[in-house]
Design a protein around this motif. Structure first.
Motif, PDB file in Angstrom:
ATOM      1  N   GLN A 199      -1.625 -10.415  -7.297  1.00 14.47           N
ATOM      2  CA  GLN A 199      -2.548 -11.157  -6.423  1.00 14.47           C
ATOM      3  C   GLN A 199      -1.779 -11.903  -5.331  1.00 14.47           C
ATOM      4  N   ASN A 247      -2.291  -2.330   2.481  1.00 14.25           N
ATOM      5  CA  ASN A 247      -2.022  -3.510   1.649  1.00 14.25           C
ATOM      6  C   ASN A 247      -0.872  -3.318   0.677  1.00 14.25           C
ATOM      7  N   GLN A 299      -9.722  -0.066  -1.273  1.00 14.01           N
ATOM      8  CA  GLN A 299      -8.456  -0.643  -0.829  1.00 14.01           C
ATOM      9  C   GLN A 299      -7.805   0.259   0.228  1.00 14.01           C
ATOM     10  N   ILE A 347      -9.938  -7.184  -4.249  1.00 15.81           N
ATOM     11  CA  ILE A 347      -9.638  -6.075  -3.327  1.00 15.81           C
ATOM     12  C   ILE A 347     -10.889  -5.613  -2.570  1.00 15.81           C
ATOM     13  N   MET A 362      -8.013  -8.756  -9.597  1.00 18.75           N
ATOM     14  CA  MET A 362      -7.793  -7.900  -8.430  1.00 18.75           C
ATOM     15  C   MET A 362      -8.976  -6.983  -8.176  1.00 18.75           C
ATOM     16  N   PHE A 407      -0.719  -9.531  -2.744  1.00 20.07           N
ATOM     17  CA  PHE A 407      -1.893  -9.065  -1.997  1.00 20.07           C
ATOM     18  C   PHE A 407      -2.321 -10.114  -0.963  1.00 20.07           C
ATOM     19  N   CYS A 412       0.997   1.013  -6.339  1.00 18.57           N
ATOM     20  CA  CYS A 412      -0.065   0.908  -5.334  1.00 18.57           C
ATOM     21  C   CYS A 412      -0.939   2.150  -5.527  1.00 18.57           C
TER      22      CYS A 412
END
Ligand code: UDP
Length: 476
Positions: free
Chosen positions: A53, A249, A245, A21, A17, A56, A348
């Protein structure tokens, strides 16, 4: 502009990630500011892919195309013990033929302006050259680490023995001195295959057409200027960060941590997390828990199952772990429930860092987490674990002065007293106030770099012009 007329860019992130990201966020900027079309070619490290993932990728905007390459069948050459860097390099090598097919299929449909790889994808260089396309590298770490990379071949020739025994630190132009013990993991054992592979890769960095570094001139003026000095051996380096990020998301918060944060006083909570794969030993996990408890500060701790063998066992595959809550000291959850919240494995992070109740971050010094904290003005406790995190920690504490660093005891452990001490200092002490002020200053500088007319915005625009020119000349 029709799909045919738009300039097309392929992006090839490595597994993890922490790589995916930032490259997706870069792609969003290329779409919104420069109207490129983007296709991702994403190698999966596991089947099924790690949950974070999968979620995402499902949340990606519709205007992105992506090709998910299935993981290779293990042929025994996948080195489980080689550390995350060695694992990622091997994964990419396994994917080369699939990447070639994906690129060939794409180039039949559209004219590519550029292919963007990351440092672990350097093996793609030869393959991409066959497609006559500009090849750029997205370097998702600090500029000081990029400068070090270019310096490594010389260091390798000049220094005998392991770098951690060098008498003097390495002084890169405009950077904080770096002792060998603070070099990234792949450079700690020179006889290892990982070191040899990385050295070879570093020598090949100059074969790309340009490097986009996720940093900004106001944050690392010395390193960036040194990288931009005229040196024919180096490709142009463009500081385009901080690219981080976006909150959009985020998945729905199933653990209720946002609700919990909403009920805490402003700036009172220490967020504790070690990135997408960072893992503590059982003893260290225990000491951290007891230190947080002793500090009597509010905390939100993202726990991952401890592991005595590796500090990042779950970097490429975050599934199949035992329940981390079972490893907490007896009665810990009950004793700390008035001021602490423990969430297994994932939150998050960007929502947490942007929350008004968050007043500090005990972190592993991963570069994305670092930039996310800087963008939100959150002061830090630096607790590096693996990869280049020790170098980042030195920069954050000694150069940028935005972090405090706890000291290990004789057994290499950050014990409960030290954890409690440093947490109290960050959240309540005078030194904490100073790093908090510094964090605010860096936040302003970061926002300026990204804003209209800012240094990073201009750097990205220059790259976009180059890519468009390339596409136009190909179409003529
Ligand atoms: N992250 C997150 N939730 C978590 C842990 C990590 O959203 O519980 C995100 C974090 O915001 C960052 C990335 O995962 O964008 C981690 O990247 P970093 O470079 O900090 O560390 P790495 O995971 O690569 O070691």
């Amino acid at each position: 502009m029709s799909r045919q007329e738009a300039s097309h860019v392929v992006m090839l992130p490595s597994p993890g990630m922490g790589h995916l990201i930032p490259i997706v966020e870069l792609a969003k900027l290329l779409v919104s500011h420069h109207r490129f079309l983007i296709t991702f070619i994403i190698p999966s490290s596991s089947s099924p892919p790690p949950k974070a993932q999968e979620a995402f990728l499902q949340s990606l905007p519709e205007y992105f195309d992506y090709i998910l390459l299935p993981p290779p069948l293990s042929d025994g050459s996948f080195d489980e013990n080689g550390g995350p860097e060695a694992q990622i390099c091997l994964t990419i090598t396994h994917f080369l033929s699939l990447i070639r097919v994906a690129l060939a299929t794409l180039t039949k449909k559209v004219t590519l302006a550029a292919v963007v790889i990351d440092p672990f994808g350097i093996d793609i260089i030869d393959l991409a050259k066959g497609f006559d396309v500009l090849l750029y590298m997205h370097f998702g770490s600090a500029a000081i680490n990029l400068l070090f990379t270019f310096h490594l071949p010389r260091l390798d020739e000049e220094v005998e023995g392991e770098y951690r025994y060098m008498q003097n630190p390495v002084i890169l132009p405009g950077c904080v001195p770096l002792h060998g013990k603070d070099f990234a993991d792949p450079f700690q054992q020179r006889s290892s295959e990982t070191y040899k592979r990385f050295l070879d890769q570093c020598k090949r960095f100059n074969l790309v057409d340009g490097i986009l570094v996720n940093s900004f001139i106001e944050l690392e003026p010395g390193a960036i200027r040194a990288l931009q000095d005229d040196d024919p051996r180096r490709p142009p380096v463009h500081p385009i960060g901080p690219i981080i990020q976006s909150v959009l998301n985020c998945e729905v918060d199933g653990s209720g941590y946002l609700n919990w944060l909403n009920n805490q006083p402003s700036g009172s909570v220490l967020y504790v997390s070690f990135g997408s794969g960072g893992t503590l030993s059982c003893d260290q996990f225990h000491e951290l828990a007891l230190g947080l408890e002793m500090s009597e500060q509010r905390f939100l701790w993202v726990v991952r199952t401890p592991n005595d063998k590796s500090s990042c066992p779950s970097y490429c595959n975050a599934q199949g772990e035992a329940d981390p809550l079972e490893f907490l000291p007896d009665g810990f959850l009950e004793r700390t429930e008035i001021r602490g919240l423990v969430v297994p494995s994932w939150v998050c992070q960007i929502q947490v860092l942007s929350h008004d109740s968050t007043g500090g971050f005990l972190m592993h010094c991963g570069w994305n987490s670092t930039l996310e904290s800087i963008m939100h003005g959150v002061p830090l406790i630096a607790w590096p674990l693996y990869a280049e995190q020790r170098t980042n920690a030195v920069m954050l504490t000694e150069d940028l002065k935005v972090a405090l660093r706890p000291k290990a005891n004789g057994k290499g452990l950050l014990d409960r007293d030290e954890v409690s001490r440093v947490v109290k200092v960050l959240m309540e002490g005078e030194e904490g106030k100073r790093v908090r002020e510094r964090a605010k200053e860096l936040k302003d500088l970061a926002n300026r770099a990204l804003g209209e007319g800012g240094s990073s915005r201009k750097a990205m625009a220059q790259v976009a012009i180059k890519w468009r020119d390339q596409r136009c000349s190909r179409n003529q």
